[in-house]
Design a protein around this motif. Structure first.
Motif, mmCIF file in Angstrom:
data_model
loop_
_atom_site.group_PDB
_atom_site.id
_atom_site.type_symbol
_atom_site.label_atom_id
_atom_site.label_comp_id
_atom_site.label_asym_id
_atom_site.label_seq_id
_atom_site.Cartn_x
_atom_site.Cartn_y
_atom_site.Cartn_z
ATOM 1 N N UNK A 193 0.839 -1.194 0.000
ATOM 2 C CA UNK A 193 0.000 0.000 0.000
ATOM 3 C C UNK A 193 0.881 1.254 0.000
ATOM 4 N N UNK A 194 0.522 2.278 -0.747
ATOM 5 C CA UNK A 194 1.287 3.524 -0.707
ATOM 6 C C UNK A 194 1.362 4.076 0.721
ATOM 7 N N UNK A 195 2.478 4.685 1.059
ATOM 8 C CA UNK A 195 2.689 5.187 2.412
ATOM 9 C C UNK A 195 1.648 6.230 2.825
ATOM 10 N N UNK A 196 1.085 6.929 1.844
ATOM 11 C CA UNK A 196 0.148 8.005 2.170
ATOM 12 C C UNK A 196 -1.279 7.506 2.377
ATOM 13 N N UNK A 197 -1.508 6.180 2.336
ATOM 14 C CA UNK A 197 -2.857 5.647 2.476
ATOM 15 C C UNK A 197 -2.941 4.639 3.611
ATOM 16 N N UNK A 468 -1.035 3.739 -9.680
ATOM 17 C CA UNK A 468 -0.032 2.730 -10.027
ATOM 18 C C UNK A 468 -0.253 1.451 -9.228
ATOM 19 N N UNK A 469 -0.623 1.599 -7.953
ATOM 20 C CA UNK A 469 -0.926 0.443 -7.106
ATOM 21 C C UNK A 469 -2.111 -0.342 -7.680
ATOM 22 N N UNK A 470 -3.198 0.366 -8.008
ATOM 23 C CA UNK A 470 -4.393 -0.301 -8.531
ATOM 24 C C UNK A 470 -4.103 -1.009 -9.844
ATOM 25 N N UNK A 471 -3.345 -0.365 -10.714
ATOM 26 C CA UNK A 471 -3.028 -0.980 -12.004
ATOM 27 C C UNK A 471 -2.165 -2.221 -11.805
ATOM 28 N N UNK A 475 -3.573 -6.036 -12.837
ATOM 29 C CA UNK A 475 -2.893 -6.932 -13.791
ATOM 30 C C UNK A 475 -2.566 -8.280 -13.170
ATOM 31 N N UNK A 476 -2.303 -8.288 -11.839
ATOM 32 C CA UNK A 476 -2.038 -9.559 -11.168
ATOM 33 C C UNK A 476 -3.266 -10.452 -11.150
ATOM 34 N N UNK A 477 -4.429 -9.829 -10.972
ATOM 35 C CA UNK A 477 -5.660 -10.603 -10.920
ATOM 36 C C UNK A 477 -5.959 -11.215 -12.286
#
Length: 477
Positions: A193-197, A468-471, A475-477
């Motif tokens: 997870x991004x550090x800001x979330x 970028x995290x969501x993308x 793609x992994x799914x």
């Protein structure tokens, strides 16, 4: 359920199957005019109508009501329609587009993109420390008028919780997962997870991403998951400004607490403790399996409205600065010129600061404090995070202390802050004279004083890291 999205999905599936409004109306026994209102998002259909429509389209009901536009064209039309309904667009005094049917996809992208940029600039212009303090003060005063109680959020939490078996003790993790599933979400734990979330909700694929550190148990996982769900339950849109962002944060925190500590069970527990004259944050905390801070905050929601006990809540850091405050009992607290209390230093004689001086901090600190506004009783517990130590205080006027554990044998001090600087803010006269003109300290400059609040759709969040995290995970799914 987003009525605009649902309407677009119904229209998409109707046209995909070559049906007119009249033809579909015959299949589901509805007038074409009624169907038109549903497709335009002006009427929310009953469950029986949705089931009939799903059967007519030969779809599963879950596919019909999925909360995403059916295709790219629908998404663009929805973006433009929502843009024209916003306060920002109304302030431009521009005419509304009667219909988007004749516009190309590129034109819709331009209109949607320009509106997003106008929104970004408006939010960025409001993201100043002064605006944040002003908005936070207004919200605190608004809550004080309501005794920190929000019945509409209590009802929303009760409605959601009615979909699972009532908990006898603490709300279990698997029950939170059931609630997420009921809302169309899956809880997924990730290491990146991004550090800001704290969490990220993928609305497209119905996933709520949480950090793996939450898995072992405790309050964190359940609270974060419920807060993420709250945005959906409460119908939040992207925050318009910092005030809207703070309001949404308050609402999701309140909603999660109302799920973890349901109103009826909580009030019954607290009423029984009051009857025994044994109200204690630690008992309430342990009964529902939450943190000390969460329990204290929940008591501020319920004690005044349901048990007629005014009180105050303080979270103070180890430097004495107030980090969070809710009060309706008249406790004298320092304010800056804008009326903001957060960031101000609480009196050194308050238990919120004196608790840090104790060697044994495993138990609560109890204290009576005489002030110009009257005498207050307080209970304080300390804790720590990676950012440092903090204290949690809950207190009430002297006459209300009789309902709380720790009222007997408590220490007693006198505070004349914030109006009297000789109380604790300036040194005794002899010390000042002894060291006058003989000292030159080097001040520690706090970086946050000069740091602008991060801009973007959600204040404090790095939007690039999020997408970028969501993308990456999509793609992994």
């Amino acid at each position: 359920m987003d009525k605009l999205v649902l309407g677009r999905r119904i229209r998409f599936f109707r046209k995909e199957r070559g049906l007119t409004l009249e033809g579909l109306g015959e299949l589901v026994n509805m007038l074409p005019s009624q169907l038109s209102l549903i497709e335009n998002g002006k009427r929310e259909p009953k469950l029986s109508v949705l089931q009939a429509l799903a059967e007519a389209f030969e779809l599963e009901l879950s596919e019909l009501v999925a909360n995403r536009p059916p295709d790219e064209r629908s998404r663009l039309e929805l973006d433009v329609e929502r843009a024209q309904s916003s306060e920002l667009y109304a302030g431009l005094h521009l005419p509304r587009l009667g219909s988007t049917k004749g516009l190309s996809d590129d034109v819709l992208r331009v209109i949607s993109g320009m509106h997003r940029e106008l929104e970004r600039r408006e939010v960025e212009a409001s993201l100043t420390p002064e605006e944040a303090r002003r908005a936070n003060t207004e919200l605190r005063l608004w809550l004080r008028e309501r005794n920190n109680y929000m019945p509409e959020l209590e009802e929303a939490a009760d409605r959601l919780m009615s979909n699972v078996e009532p908990a006898r003790g603490a709300l279990a993790h698997h029950t939170v997962a059931k609630l997420a599933k009921h809302l169309g979400f899956e809880l997924i734990y990730v290491n990146d997870l991004p550090d800001s979330t704290r969490s990220i909700t993928d609305l497209e694929n119905g996933r709520i991403y949480l950090p793996p550190a939450s898995i072992p148990g405790g309050h964190g996982l359940r609270a974060m998951a419920l807060q993420a769900m709250a945005h959906r339950v409460l119908g939040h849109n992207r925050p318009r400004d910092y005030a809207d962002f703070l309001r949404q944060r308050l609402e999701i925190n309140y909603f999660a607490a109302a799920c973890l500590m349901p109103r009826d069970r909580s009030v019954a527990f607290l009423a029984e403790a009051k009857k025994r004259r044994d109200l204690a944050v630690e008992d309430f905390r342990d009964a529902f399996g939450v943190t000390h801070e969460a329990a204290a905050l929940r008591m501020t929601n319920l004690l005044t409205s349901h048990l007629d006990i005014p009180l105050h809540f303080l979270r103070v850091n180890d430097q004495g600065a107030i980090m969070k405050v809710y009060e309706n009992d008249g406790l004298p607290l320092p304010e800056d010129v804008t009326g903001s209390i957060e960031g101000q230093f609480v009196c050194r004689k308050f238990s919120a600061r004196r608790a840090f001086e104790r060697t044994n901090r495993t138990t609560e600190t109890y204290q009576y404090t005489d002030t110009p506004q009257g005498t207050y009783w307080c209970s304080t517990q300390t804790g720590h995070t990676t950012r440092g130590e903090f204290s949690i205080t809950i207190g009430a006027p002297f006459d209300e202390a009789r309902w709380f554990r720790g009222r007997e044998g408590s220490g007693r001090l006198t505070s004349t802050c914030p109006d009297d600087p000789t109380c604790c803010r300036i040194a005794p006269k002899e010390l000042n004279e002894r060291w006058a003109m003989k000292a030159w300290p080097s001040a520690r400059v706090h970086a946050h004083v000069f740091s602008p609040l991060p801009s973007g759709d959600f204040p404090g969040v790095d939007q690039r890291e999020v997408v970028e995290f969501l993308d990456r995970h999509d793609r992994r799914e």
